[in-house]
Design a protein around this motif. Structure first.
Motif, PDB file in Angstrom:
ATOM      1  N   ALA A   1       7.078  -6.641   1.139  1.00 18.47           N
ATOM      2  CA  ALA A   1       6.171  -5.882   1.996  1.00 18.47           C
ATOM      3  C   ALA A   1       5.357  -6.873   2.826  1.00 18.47           C
ATOM      4  N   PHE A   2       4.033  -6.869   2.670  1.00 17.97           N
ATOM      5  CA  PHE A   2       3.163  -7.770   3.429  1.00 17.97           C
ATOM      6  C   PHE A   2       2.398  -8.654   2.449  1.00 17.97           C
ATOM      7  N   GLY A   3       3.055  -9.729   2.003  1.00 10.49           N
ATOM      8  CA  GLY A   3       2.465 -10.605   1.003  1.00 10.49           C
ATOM      9  C   GLY A   3       2.768 -10.186  -0.417  1.00 10.49           C
ATOM     10  N   TRP A   4       3.560  -9.154  -0.585  1.00 12.15           N
ATOM     11  CA  TRP A   4       3.939  -8.647  -1.903  1.00 12.15           C
ATOM     12  C   TRP A   4       5.462  -8.582  -2.015  1.00 12.15           C
ATOM     13  N   GLY A   5       5.988  -9.011  -3.151  1.00 16.39           N
ATOM     14  CA  GLY A   5       7.379  -8.783  -3.464  1.00 16.39           C
ATOM     15  C   GLY A   5       7.518  -7.459  -4.192  1.00 16.39           C
TER      16      GLY A   5
ATOM     17  N   LYS B   1      -0.151   0.577   3.211  1.00 13.84           N
ATOM     18  CA  LYS B   1       0.711  -0.064   4.202  1.00 13.84           C
ATOM     19  C   LYS B   1       1.156  -1.436   3.704  1.00 13.84           C
ATOM     20  N   LEU B   2       0.226  -2.196   3.156  1.00 14.80           N
ATOM     21  CA  LEU B   2       0.548  -3.549   2.718  1.00 14.80           C
ATOM     22  C   LEU B   2       1.523  -3.555   1.540  1.00 14.80           C
ATOM     23  N   MET B   3       1.561  -2.477   0.778  1.00 12.37           N
ATOM     24  CA  MET B   3       2.424  -2.388  -0.399  1.00 12.37           C
ATOM     25  C   MET B   3       3.736  -1.663  -0.117  1.00 12.37           C
ATOM     26  N   THR B   4       3.973  -1.284   1.126  1.00 12.50           N
ATOM     27  CA  THR B   4       5.181  -0.542   1.489  1.00 12.50           C
ATOM     28  C   THR B   4       6.256  -1.503   1.973  1.00 12.50           C
ATOM     29  N   PRO B   5       7.474  -1.450   1.410  1.00  8.77           N
ATOM     30  CA  PRO B   5       8.543  -2.354   1.859  1.00  8.77           C
ATOM     31  C   PRO B   5       8.731  -2.291   3.365  1.00  8.77           C
ATOM     32  N   TYR B   6       8.956  -3.463   3.963  1.00 12.43           N
ATOM     33  CA  TYR B   6       9.118  -3.531   5.412  1.00 12.43           C
ATOM     34  C   TYR B   6      10.410  -4.272   5.735  1.00 12.43           C
ATOM     35  N   PRO B   7      11.197  -3.767   6.680  1.00 13.46           N
ATOM     36  CA  PRO B   7      10.919  -2.657   7.605  1.00 13.46           C
ATOM     37  C   PRO B   7      11.278  -1.283   7.069  1.00 13.46           C
TER      38      PRO B   7
ATOM     39  N   LEU C   1      -3.722 -11.571   0.720  1.00 14.69           N
ATOM     40  CA  LEU C   1      -5.118 -11.414   1.106  1.00 14.69           C
ATOM     41  C   LEU C   1      -5.324 -11.688   2.592  1.00 14.69           C
ATOM     42  N   THR C   2      -4.518 -12.563   3.171  1.00 15.81           N
ATOM     43  CA  THR C   2      -4.549 -12.736   4.628  1.00 15.81           C
ATOM     44  C   THR C   2      -4.135 -11.441   5.315  1.00 15.81           C
ATOM     45  N   ALA C   3      -3.085 -10.809   4.796  1.00 16.07           N
ATOM     46  CA  ALA C   3      -2.668  -9.518   5.352  1.00 16.07           C
ATOM     47  C   ALA C   3      -3.750  -8.460   5.153  1.00 16.07           C
ATOM     48  N   LEU C   4      -4.414  -8.500   3.997  1.00 16.01           N
ATOM     49  CA  LEU C   4      -5.492  -7.542   3.740  1.00 16.01           C
ATOM     50  C   LEU C   4      -6.660  -7.771   4.701  1.00 16.01           C
ATOM     51  N   LEU C   5      -6.991  -9.029   4.975  1.00 14.65           N
ATOM     52  CA  LEU C   5      -8.059  -9.314   5.930  1.00 14.65           C
ATOM     53  C   LEU C   5      -7.727  -8.709   7.288  1.00 14.65           C
ATOM     54  N   TYR C   6      -6.497  -8.883   7.737  1.00 19.73           N
ATOM     55  CA  TYR C   6      -6.105  -8.291   9.023  1.00 19.73           C
ATOM     56  C   TYR C   6      -6.229  -6.771   8.956  1.00 19.73           C
TER      57      TYR C   6
ATOM     58  N   PHE D   1     -10.692  -8.101  -7.949  1.00 15.43           N
ATOM     59  CA  PHE D   1     -10.524  -7.829  -6.520  1.00 15.43           C
ATOM     60  C   PHE D   1      -9.186  -7.152  -6.254  1.00 15.43           C
ATOM     61  N   LEU D   2      -8.130  -7.624  -6.908  1.00 16.52           N
ATOM     62  CA  LEU D   2      -6.810  -7.038  -6.685  1.00 16.52           C
ATOM     63  C   LEU D   2      -6.683  -5.637  -7.266  1.00 16.52           C
ATOM     64  N   SER D   3      -7.592  -5.244  -8.161  1.00 16.84           N
ATOM     65  CA  SER D   3      -7.488  -3.904  -8.755  1.00 16.84           C
ATOM     66  C   SER D   3      -7.643  -2.812  -7.705  1.00 16.84           C
ATOM     67  N   GLN D   4      -8.161  -3.151  -6.503  1.00 11.20           N
ATOM     68  CA  GLN D   4      -8.243  -2.152  -5.442  1.00 11.20           C
ATOM     69  C   GLN D   4      -6.853  -1.674  -5.006  1.00 11.20           C
ATOM     70  N   PHE D   5      -5.825  -2.493  -5.257  1.00  9.57           N
ATOM     71  CA  PHE D   5      -4.466  -2.081  -4.930  1.00  9.57           C
ATOM     72  C   PHE D   5      -3.940  -1.029  -5.906  1.00  9.57           C
ATOM     73  N   LEU D   6      -4.655  -0.789  -7.008  1.00  8.43           N
ATOM     74  CA  LEU D   6      -4.259   0.245  -7.961  1.00  8.43           C
ATOM     75  C   LEU D   6      -4.749   1.626  -7.532  1.00  8.43           C
ATOM     76  N   THR D   7      -5.743   1.662  -6.652  1.00 11.69           N
ATOM     77  CA  THR D   7      -6.228   2.916  -6.077  1.00 11.69           C
ATOM     78  C   THR D   7      -6.225   2.738  -4.559  1.00 11.69           C
ATOM     79  N   PRO D   8      -5.053   2.617  -3.975  1.00  8.94           N
ATOM     80  CA  PRO D   8      -4.956   2.174  -2.585  1.00  8.94           C
ATOM     81  C   PRO D   8      -5.410   3.202  -1.572  1.00  8.94           C
ATOM     82  N   GLY D   9      -6.080   2.686  -0.538  1.00  6.96           N
ATOM     83  CA  GLY D   9      -6.351   3.470   0.652  1.00  6.96           C
ATOM     84  C   GLY D   9      -5.217   3.252   1.637  1.00  6.96           C
ATOM     85  N   PRO D  10      -5.351   3.761   2.862  1.00  4.67           N
ATOM     86  CA  PRO D  10      -4.277   3.627   3.852  1.00  4.67           C
ATOM     87  C   PRO D  10      -3.870   2.188   4.118  1.00  4.67           C
ATOM     88  N   THR D  11      -4.829   1.270   4.179  1.00  2.77           N
ATOM     89  CA  THR D  11      -4.486  -0.135   4.438  1.00  2.77           C
ATOM     90  C   THR D  11      -3.682  -0.716   3.298  1.00  2.77           C
TER      91      THR D  11
END
Length: 367
Positions: free
Chosen positions: A297-301, A284-290, A87-92, A271-281
């Motif tokens: 990813a960004f706060g997600w395993g 990105k947060l759900m995409t493995p990095y790098p 959620l910190t990553a989502l805020l950013y 609130f987290l159900s928004q990740f089931l219909t993700p927008g661009p943000t």
């Protein structure tokens, strides 16, 4: 006393059972009580929501405080530990959408006031590397900080700035680009958000988070819940002891961006159900990095795809609570299982129970 954080170590939906019919309300309640008793937990709660944010299942069992006979309630708030990170990553990300921040921002860009005193090794480290635990920062601030920070009279944003000054003026603790799970990294990301919050007229990261990211009036807050459930730790005799609602009941407040949120089960899952219909943000947060070979990813395993498709997960604990989240995009499910009494047995029980819930509520088309 140092409070450790639990994160990527307990992500897997292990022992996935064969899919079955969704549990009835009575069956789910019975299962929650059974899991709690078998694992020796003080309280346990579980919720399942779908893509629309509709609650498919909700049940709680046990006591708010051991020995109190005060039953936990469905709308009680639970401490979620390191599940704050996503959620910190989502805020950013929301700040990026507003034009108040940028992806790819480097540490000197995030901290122009500290840039001149930064060690050269930090010059190209980005916000993405902070959020993916690849910045080279240590796992946590030093033990001395944990021992003294609760008594600090300094505001949390000043404490985080001081940490940024101290750590960024020295060479990285680890190798930049290598994965090292870091609460400190999220605290320093929080210090960067503190600066954006101030520009927008908010006191700090916490005020910005509660005012702009999550809905008001749903029980979101930082630190131990001040009403309802209490966290528990083992005493010298191995018995559960409630830790109260004061500063000793959580990590230091300045650790907020890394893991001190509390929230009731249903608002959290909806609130987290928004990740089931993700927008661009969210994408990105759900995409493995790098890259695709990463399991974070960004706060997600990132859990390898199996019978139910890809799974994202995370767990969080301050050693008094444990919160486990799994999101199944292809199934359209968010599953959260929480307890107010952390142990390794609890971690195994919550993961196993999450797997059972995933199997029960999954679409029959995946069988």
């Amino acid at each position: 006393m140092f409070r450790s954080m639990i994160a990527a170590a307990t992500l897997g939906l292990t022992g996935l059972a064969a899919m079955a019919a969704p549990l009835t309300e009575a069956e789910l309640q019975e299962k929650v009580e059974s899991v709690r008793q078998d694992a020796g937990l003080v309280a346990l709660g579980a919720v399942v929501v779908d893509t629309d944010g509709d609650v498919l299942g909700l049940a709680v069992s046990g006591e708010r405080r051991k020995g109190s006979a005060d039953a936990v309630q469905p709308d009680d708030a639970w401490h979620i530990g390191s599940n704050t990170k996503m959620l910190t990553a989502l805020l950013y990300g929301r700040l990026v959408e507003q034009g108040e921040a940028e992806w790819g921002a480097t540490l000197p860009e995030l901290f122009p006031d500290l840039a001149e005193e930064m060690d050269p090794a930090w010059q190209d480290v980005t916000i993405e590397q902070l959020f993916s635990h690849r910045s080279g920062l240590a796992a946590n601030p030093g033990v001395t900080w944990f021992l003294t920070s609760r008594g600090s009279k300094e505001p949390v944003e000043a404490q985080r700035t001081e940490l940024a000054q101290n750590y960024l003026s020295k060479a990285p603790d680890g190798k930049v680009g290598a994965f090292q799970y870091s609460n400190l990294g999220y605290m320093i990301a929080g210090a960067a958000i503190d600066r954006i919050a101030e520009r927008q007229g908010y006191e700090n990261y916490e005020a910005l988070f509660l005012s702009t990211l999550v809905p008001e009036g749903e029980g979101w807050g930082f630190g131990p819940p001040q009403e309802g459930i209490e966290g528990h730790a083992r005493n010298l005799f191995g018995k559960w002891k409630a830790k109260g609602k004061g500063t000793a009941a959580d990590n230091p407040a300045a650790l907020g961006p890394a893991g001190t949120l509390h929230v009731p089960l249903v608002p959290h899952a909806v609130f987290l159900s928004q990740f089931l219909t993700p927008g661009p943000t969210e994408e990105k947060l759900m995409t493995p990095y790098p890259d695709a070979d990463s399991d974070y990813a960004f706060g997600w395993g990132m859990i390898p795809p199996g019978k139910l498709g890809p799974v994202l997960g995370h767990s969080g604990s301050n050693t008094m609570w444990l919160s486990t989240i799994h999101v199944l995009p292809e199934q359209g499910l968010v599953i959260i299982v929480n307890t107010n009494s952390f142990s390794q047995k609890a971690a195994s029980a919550l993961n196993g129970f999450s797997a059972e819930l995933a199997a029960s509520y999954a679409s029959e088309e995946s069988d």
